[in-house]
Design an enzyme around this catalytic site. Structure first.
Site: not given
Length: 417
Positions: A152, A175, A228-229, A250-251, A283, A379
């Site tokens: 994002n 990555k 990410g998720s 940070e999810l 997020c 979400e």
């Protein structure tokens, strides 16, 4: 483009590639390597050795190189912004170029923090037997940091992870996101050009589920930094637990946006309307709009008329465009299904609701009950504003807290208490 493994930019060891698609028109922008397990091991081997030399440099020497890189990012912001716009769907000047500015600012700030990150001493012991000891702490690099970047805000979130790590003397293995890795690869080229050893800034491309898992499942990785998720975060935590690897995650989030009866409605509507950035693939973007029942109709009407109706969807490179596509048609279909489910559960669409390829219209949902999935743990990562009504303070807080998520939130009231 090629990934950075070892001392140079290279193809995958088996020559496999994957396509990068422009989400606005479905055309192939470029191809990147699809890293193998052998490539991942080589990247870790290289970073482990490179980190020793990088850490041996003074913080003054490291930050001088990183500040040179930051200046080059500002000088090439238009070029980099174009790459980001085409691969991500972000409007060019409004969002993509702005995000590259953020990269430069974060690197400059990280350099200043690194130069003033001091240890501490305890000249007097606090336990019997330690009265004459001097106890002190100093900060040292962790080693090799695995940095897993989401789609994002690739350059911005990349800079949050990489800048401080490098300034402190760590090596990083990045990555890059599968959908849009090109800007990240270009930034790694620029780091090397600025004088950062290639061995210290390895960059892998390919499948997240494969490459990411290979990367974190190695005891030589000192820490994993992932955005990410929640589902993927749990998977990574399970993978690294046997190695006792440190991690920073940070999810997901389902952030509440609470508007009380005494709120400044001009401000509340503006804040909600301004959240079209990156097609609401954010997020900490508000996801649940918990609006006092006396205000919810006005809120929805003004949000649609004053903000959403003025958004111009289209090609990210068109200066008139204010709202680009989502990252992929698959992502847009996912949002479409979430909206359909919410309607099935009793909500109604009062604005938007249609999809075309990777484009999904800004959508307002009314009559969203607190028991529905979208009001709790589903979400929605896209341009949807679900409005949930309430009458009392206690009811608003109960709705806001009735979720497994806890990332961010907002409250609109003239009463600070």
């Amino acid at each position: 483009m090629k990934m950075l493994v070892g001392e140079s930019f290279t193809e995958a060891s088996d020559k496999a590639t994957q396509e990068v698609i422009n989400p606005a028109n479905g055309q192939v922008v470029d191809t990147v390597p699809s890293a193998t397990q052998e490539d991942v091991k080589k990247a870790i081997d290289t970073a482990v050795e490179g980190q020793k030399e990088w850490a041996a440099r003074t913080v003054r020497e490291r930050t001088a190189v990183l500040k040179k890189f930051a200046a080059e990012v500002m000088a090439r912001r238009l070029e980099l912004g174009k790459i980001l716009a085409v691969e991500s769907g972000k409007p060019y000047m409004k969002e993509a170029v702005w995000e590259l500015d953020s990269v430069a600012y974060v690197f400059e700030g990280s350099c200043e923090v690194a130069k003033h990150y001091y240890g501490k001493t305890m000249p007097l012991g606090t336990e019997p037997g330690y009265d004459h000891d001097i106890q002190f702490t100093i900060h040292e690099p962790l080693g090799v940091i695995a940095c897993i970047i989401p789609f994002n805000f690739p350059p911005a979130i990349w800079s949050f992870k990489v800048a401080a790590a490098l300034a402190a003397g760590n090596a990083v293995i990045v990555k890059a996101p599968s959908y849009n890795p090109l800007t990240i690869l270009k930034l790694h080229e620029m780091l090397v050009e600025a004088g950062v050893p290639a061995s210290v800034v390895q960059c892998l491309t390919g499948s997240g589920s494969k490459v990411g898992n290979w990367l974190v499942d190695d005891s030589r990785i000192a820490s994993v930094n992932f955005t990410g998720s929640a589902e993927v975060g749990v998977n990574i935590a399970e993978k690294i637990a046997p190695h006792l690897t440190a991690y920073q995650f940070e999810l997901g989030g389902n952030d509440p946006f609470i508007v009380f009866e005494d709120a400044d409605m001009d401000l509340a509507v503006k804040e909600a309307g301004d959240q079209c950035r990156n097609n609401r693939q954010c997020c900490t973007g508000s996801k649940r709009f918990i609006i006092h029942n006396s205000l919810k109709e006005e809120f929805a009407k003004r949000l649609a008329e004053e903000y959403l109706s003025k958004e111009v969807p289209g090609d990210p490179m068109d200066p008139k465009t204010t709202l680009g596509p989502m990252i992929s048609e698959r992502a847009a279909k996912g949002v479409e299904q979430q909206v359909e489910l919410t309607v099935q559960q009793g909500a109604r669409i009062v604005y938007g609701g249609k999809r075309s390829g990777a484009f999904f219209e800004p959508t307002i949902l009314m009559d969203v009950a607190p028991e529905t999935d979208i009001a709790r743990d589903m979400e929605v990562f896209g341009p949807v504003w679900p409005v949930i009504g309430f009458d009392t303070f206690e009811e608003a807080i109960e709705i806001a807290n009735n979720s497994i998520f806890g990332l961010g939130g907002g409250v609109f009231s003239r009463d600070i208490k």
